[in-house]
Design a protein around this motif. Structure first.
Motif, PDB file in Angstrom:
ATOM      1  N   LYS A  76       0.836  -1.209   0.000  1.00 43.05           N
ATOM      2  CA  LYS A  76       0.000   0.000   0.000  1.00 43.05           C
ATOM      3  C   LYS A  76       0.866   1.252   0.000  1.00 43.05           C
ATOM      4  CE  LYS A  76      -4.112  -1.800   2.418  1.00 43.05           C
ATOM      5  NZ  LYS A  76      -3.688  -3.209   2.605  1.00 43.05           N
ATOM      6  N   ALA A  77       1.999   1.188   0.715  1.00 43.62           N
ATOM      7  CA  ALA A  77       2.873   2.357   0.822  1.00 43.62           C
ATOM      8  C   ALA A  77       4.297   1.910   1.094  1.00 43.62           C
ATOM      9  CB  ALA A  77       2.385   3.296   1.934  1.00 43.62           C
ATOM     10  N   PHE A  78       5.228   2.815   0.844  1.00 42.83           N
ATOM     11  CA  PHE A  78       6.621   2.557   1.199  1.00 42.83           C
ATOM     12  C   PHE A  78       7.226   3.809   1.807  1.00 42.83           C
ATOM     13  CE2 PHE A  78       6.989   4.127  -3.201  1.00 42.83           C
ATOM     14  CZ  PHE A  78       8.005   5.071  -3.083  1.00 42.83           C
ATOM     15  N   VAL A  79       8.248   3.598   2.635  1.00 39.17           N
ATOM     16  CA  VAL A  79       9.004   4.705   3.240  1.00 39.17           C
ATOM     17  C   VAL A  79      10.464   4.489   2.914  1.00 39.17           C
ATOM     18  CG1 VAL A  79       9.602   5.910   5.376  1.00 39.17           C
ATOM     19  CG2 VAL A  79       7.334   4.864   5.130  1.00 39.17           C
ATOM     20  N   PHE A  80      11.052   5.440   2.204  1.00 41.88           N
ATOM     21  CA  PHE A  80      12.435   5.363   1.737  1.00 41.88           C
ATOM     22  C   PHE A  80      13.229   6.476   2.412  1.00 41.88           C
ATOM     23  CE2 PHE A  80      15.763   6.918  -1.034  1.00 41.88           C
ATOM     24  CZ  PHE A  80      16.291   5.815  -1.685  1.00 41.88           C
ATOM     25  N   GLU A  81      14.391   6.142   2.945  1.00 37.64           N
ATOM     26  CA  GLU A  81      15.233   7.132   3.651  1.00 37.64           C
ATOM     27  C   GLU A  81      16.642   7.113   3.095  1.00 37.64           C
ATOM     28  OE1 GLU A  81      18.374   7.899   6.762  1.00 37.64           O
ATOM     29  OE2 GLU A  81      17.795   6.018   5.784  1.00 37.64           O
ATOM     30  N   ASN A  82      17.251   8.300   2.970  1.00 37.82           N
ATOM     31  CA  ASN A  82      18.636   8.367   2.535  1.00 37.82           C
ATOM     32  C   ASN A  82      19.254   9.707   2.927  1.00 37.82           C
ATOM     33  OD1 ASN A  82      21.081   7.837   0.558  1.00 37.82           O
ATOM     34  ND2 ASN A  82      19.786   6.019   0.452  1.00 37.82           N
ATOM     35  N   VAL A  83      20.527   9.878   2.601  1.00 41.33           N
ATOM     36  CA  VAL A  83      21.253  11.080   3.014  1.00 41.33           C
ATOM     37  C   VAL A  83      20.895  12.285   2.154  1.00 41.33           C
ATOM     38  CG1 VAL A  83      23.223   9.877   4.015  1.00 41.33           C
ATOM     39  CG2 VAL A  83      23.215  10.401   1.565  1.00 41.33           C
ATOM     40  N   LYS A  84      21.203  13.454   2.675  1.00 45.90           N
ATOM     41  CA  LYS A  84      20.932  14.702   1.979  1.00 45.90           C
ATOM     42  C   LYS A  84      21.645  14.771   0.631  1.00 45.90           C
ATOM     43  CE  LYS A  84      21.409  19.719   2.733  1.00 45.90           C
ATOM     44  NZ  LYS A  84      21.881  20.741   3.712  1.00 45.90           N
ATOM     45  N   GLY A  85      22.793  14.085   0.534  1.00 47.72           N
ATOM     46  CA  GLY A  85      23.566  14.123  -0.704  1.00 47.72           C
ATOM     47  C   GLY A  85      22.795  13.639  -1.915  1.00 47.72           C
ATOM     48  N   LEU A  86      21.766  12.837  -1.705  1.00 46.30           N
ATOM     49  CA  LEU A  86      20.990  12.298  -2.821  1.00 46.30           C
ATOM     50  C   LEU A  86      20.234  13.391  -3.569  1.00 46.30           C
ATOM     51  CD1 LEU A  86      20.131   9.718  -4.296  1.00 46.30           C
ATOM     52  CD2 LEU A  86      18.274   9.458  -2.649  1.00 46.30           C
ATOM     53  N   ILE A  87      19.949  14.526  -2.912  1.00 46.55           N
ATOM     54  CA  ILE A  87      19.228  15.600  -3.596  1.00 46.55           C
ATOM     55  C   ILE A  87      20.145  16.760  -3.979  1.00 46.55           C
ATOM     56  CG2 ILE A  87      17.035  15.029  -2.499  1.00 46.55           C
ATOM     57  CD1 ILE A  87      17.477  17.459  -0.637  1.00 46.55           C
ATOM     58  N   MET A  88      21.448  16.599  -3.731  1.00 47.99           N
ATOM     59  CA  MET A  88      22.390  17.636  -4.126  1.00 47.99           C
ATOM     60  C   MET A  88      22.689  17.531  -5.619  1.00 47.99           C
ATOM     61  SD  MET A  88      22.475  19.023  -1.239  1.00 47.99           S
ATOM     62  CE  MET A  88      23.736  20.293  -1.341  1.00 47.99           C
ATOM     63  N   LYS A  89      23.346  18.539  -6.153  1.00 48.41           N
ATOM     64  CA  LYS A  89      23.515  18.673  -7.605  1.00 48.41           C
ATOM     65  C   LYS A  89      24.070  17.428  -8.276  1.00 48.41           C
ATOM     66  CE  LYS A  89      25.649  21.652 -11.095  1.00 48.41           C
ATOM     67  NZ  LYS A  89      26.470  22.869 -11.334  1.00 48.41           N
ATOM     68  N   LYS A  90      25.117  16.829  -7.711  1.00 46.10           N
ATOM     69  CA  LYS A  90      25.775  15.705  -8.364  1.00 46.10           C
ATOM     70  C   LYS A  90      24.864  14.501  -8.517  1.00 46.10           C
ATOM     71  CE  LYS A  90      29.867  12.781  -8.337  1.00 46.10           C
ATOM     72  NZ  LYS A  90      31.216  12.547  -7.782  1.00 46.10           N
ATOM     73  N   HIS A  91      24.040  14.233  -7.504  1.00 44.56           N
ATOM     74  CA  HIS A  91      23.212  13.025  -7.514  1.00 44.56           C
ATOM     75  C   HIS A  91      21.734  13.314  -7.771  1.00 44.56           C
ATOM     76  CE1 HIS A  91      26.764  10.996  -6.190  1.00 44.56           C
ATOM     77  NE2 HIS A  91      26.794  11.635  -5.041  1.00 44.56           N
ATOM     78  N   ARG A  92      21.389  14.572  -8.025  1.00 44.83           N
ATOM     79  CA  ARG A  92      19.982  14.918  -8.242  1.00 44.83           C
ATOM     80  C   ARG A  92      19.373  14.186  -9.443  1.00 44.83           C
ATOM     81  NH1 ARG A  92      16.412  18.517  -5.663  1.00 44.83           N
ATOM     82  NH2 ARG A  92      14.380  17.988  -6.562  1.00 44.83           N
ATOM     83  N   PRO A  93      20.119  13.975 -10.540  1.00 43.40           N
ATOM     84  CA  PRO A  93      19.524  13.211 -11.646  1.00 43.40           C
ATOM     85  C   PRO A  93      19.065  11.813 -11.223  1.00 43.40           C
ATOM     86  CG  PRO A  93      21.465  14.374 -12.419  1.00 43.40           C
ATOM     87  CD  PRO A  93      21.444  14.534 -10.929  1.00 43.40           C
ATOM     88  N   THR A  94      19.825  11.155 -10.345  1.00 46.75           N
ATOM     89  CA  THR A  94      19.424   9.843  -9.852  1.00 46.75           C
ATOM     90  C   THR A  94      18.153   9.961  -9.022  1.00 46.75           C
ATOM     91  OG1 THR A  94      21.704   9.020  -9.786  1.00 46.75           O
ATOM     92  CG2 THR A  94      20.106   7.883  -8.392  1.00 46.75           C
ATOM     93  N   PHE A  95      18.100  10.969  -8.162  1.00 47.97           N
ATOM     94  CA  PHE A  95      16.929  11.176  -7.312  1.00 47.97           C
ATOM     95  C   PHE A  95      15.691  11.431  -8.159  1.00 47.97           C
ATOM     96  CE2 PHE A  95      14.172  14.055  -4.806  1.00 47.97           C
ATOM     97  CZ  PHE A  95      13.914  13.228  -3.721  1.00 47.97           C
TER      98      PHE A  95
END
Length: 350
Positions: free
Chosen positions: A117-136
């Motif tokens: 029904k739902a999921f909860v995903f957690e990760n570091v702030k770096g995932l939304i920073m410029k270098k990794h934003r395309p992956t996010f």
């Protein structure tokens, strides 16, 4: 004082399976929020031992990439955070090309197959920073493509009643047929940046007092004694004091790292494992087995999700899932009770 900021709620009727469960700090919060923990997995044998000791023997030790997805039970919610080192500023920065970084896609694959029904995903702030934003961004798009309405937020644990400035990205996805998007709970005024170290570890005794000859003191303390440096270590990073929240706990202790506090003797020392657990908002009922090495204990605690954060997010998710489930049940019952009227209404609408 017995520390506990995740009081046990009554069962909410929802089941959880946890991927990358670690020692179960996220699970502590979800269980307290009323969820039934039925399955978990982690690759680290020490983390599995800690989880089993505190939360039950439903955890499976093994490589998630080799796991038969069909062996995961059907549950209402899948939770967990893939290893973050490849997205962390302090880590390898290899991103999704790294051995650990690519596990975000394994997480997605499991969600697609199991359809909770739902999921909860957690990760570091770096995932939304410029270098990794395309992956996010690609990850969000893929979650939407497999039928989930996703919401995300960068959460600072300090805003939610935790004595730690710990920023983590949370994505909560809700299966599209349930008809709603998850709404993150807002921090309560009494929680918002109110907790400091003194509040959570102030009642604990000092683990030791320094009486050893100066030549036996650790080098960084010896330098303070000799006046060669200050408690800033000359790098602009102050030692934690009781009047402020802790900086983000890291998974392993080093001489010059945020896992330090000024002792009653005026010298910096590392936090004890119990202090680290409290800084992660884990109740005192959680105990790490003695046969787990000290370095492994620090790693388990540093890698975990702040329990109070998962607790509050879990409470909000359960309330929203319950509302949606009850609404859908009422709608289905009305259609069943008045099939002709509904059919006529649809014809008139056309």
């Amino acid at each position: 004082m017995t520390y506990n900021v995740t009081p046990q709620l009554a069962s909410n009727g929802f089941t959880v399976a946890e991927l990358f469960a670690g020692g179960g700090l996220m699970a502590v919060g979800l269980r307290a929020a009323g969820y039934d923990l039925v399955w978990a997995n982690d690759f680290d044998k020490n983390a599995v031992k800690a989880y089993g000791h505190n939360l039950g023997d439903h955890i499976v030790h093994g490589d998630i990439t080799a796991l038969n997805i069909d062996s995961i039970p059907d549950v209402d919610v899948i939770a967990g955070g893939p290893p973050c080192q490849d997205y962390s500023v302090a880590g390898t920065s290899a991103g999704e090309e790294g051995e650990r970084g690519k596990l975000v896609w394994r997480y997605l694959e499991i969600i697609e197959r199991k359809r909770p029904k739902a999921f909860v995903f957690e990760n570091v702030k770096g995932l939304i920073m410029k270098k990794h934003r395309p992956t996010f961004d690609a990850l969000l798009e893929r979650f939407a493509a497999i039928g989930y309405t996703v919401s995300w937020r960068l959460i600072n644990a300090w805003d939610y009643g935790v004595a730690q400035k710990r920023e983590r990205v949370f994505i909560v996805g809700v299966r599209a047929d349930l008809g709603f998007a998850y709404v993150f709970p807002e921090p309560r005024p009494e929680d918002y940046r109110t907790q400091v170290l003194r509040d959570v570890i102030g009642d604990l005794p000092e683990p030791y007092a320094i009486h050893a000859p100066e030549e036996r003191l650790p080098a960084y303390i010896q330098n303070v004694v000799d006046g060669k440096t200050t408690t800033n270590y000359g790098n602009g990073i102050p030692v934690n004091s009781g009047d402020y929240p802790a900086r983000t706990l890291i998974c392993e202790y080093r001489a010059k790292c945020p896992n330090e506090v000024t002792s009653i003797n005026g010298f910096p020392r590392r936090f004890t494992v119990r202090e680290c657990l409290r800084i992660q908002s884990v109740p005192d009922s959680y105990v790490l087995p003695d046969d787990i090495s000290l370095s492994a204990q620090y790693r388990i605690v540093g890698n975990g999700v702040a329990s109070r954060v998962s607790y509050l997010l879990g409470v909000a998710l359960a309330e929203q899932l319950r509302t949606a489930t009850e609404s859908n049940a009422i709608g289905e019952r009305l259609i069943s009770d008045y099939p002709d009227d509904c059919a006529n209404s649809r014809k008139e609408a056309v």
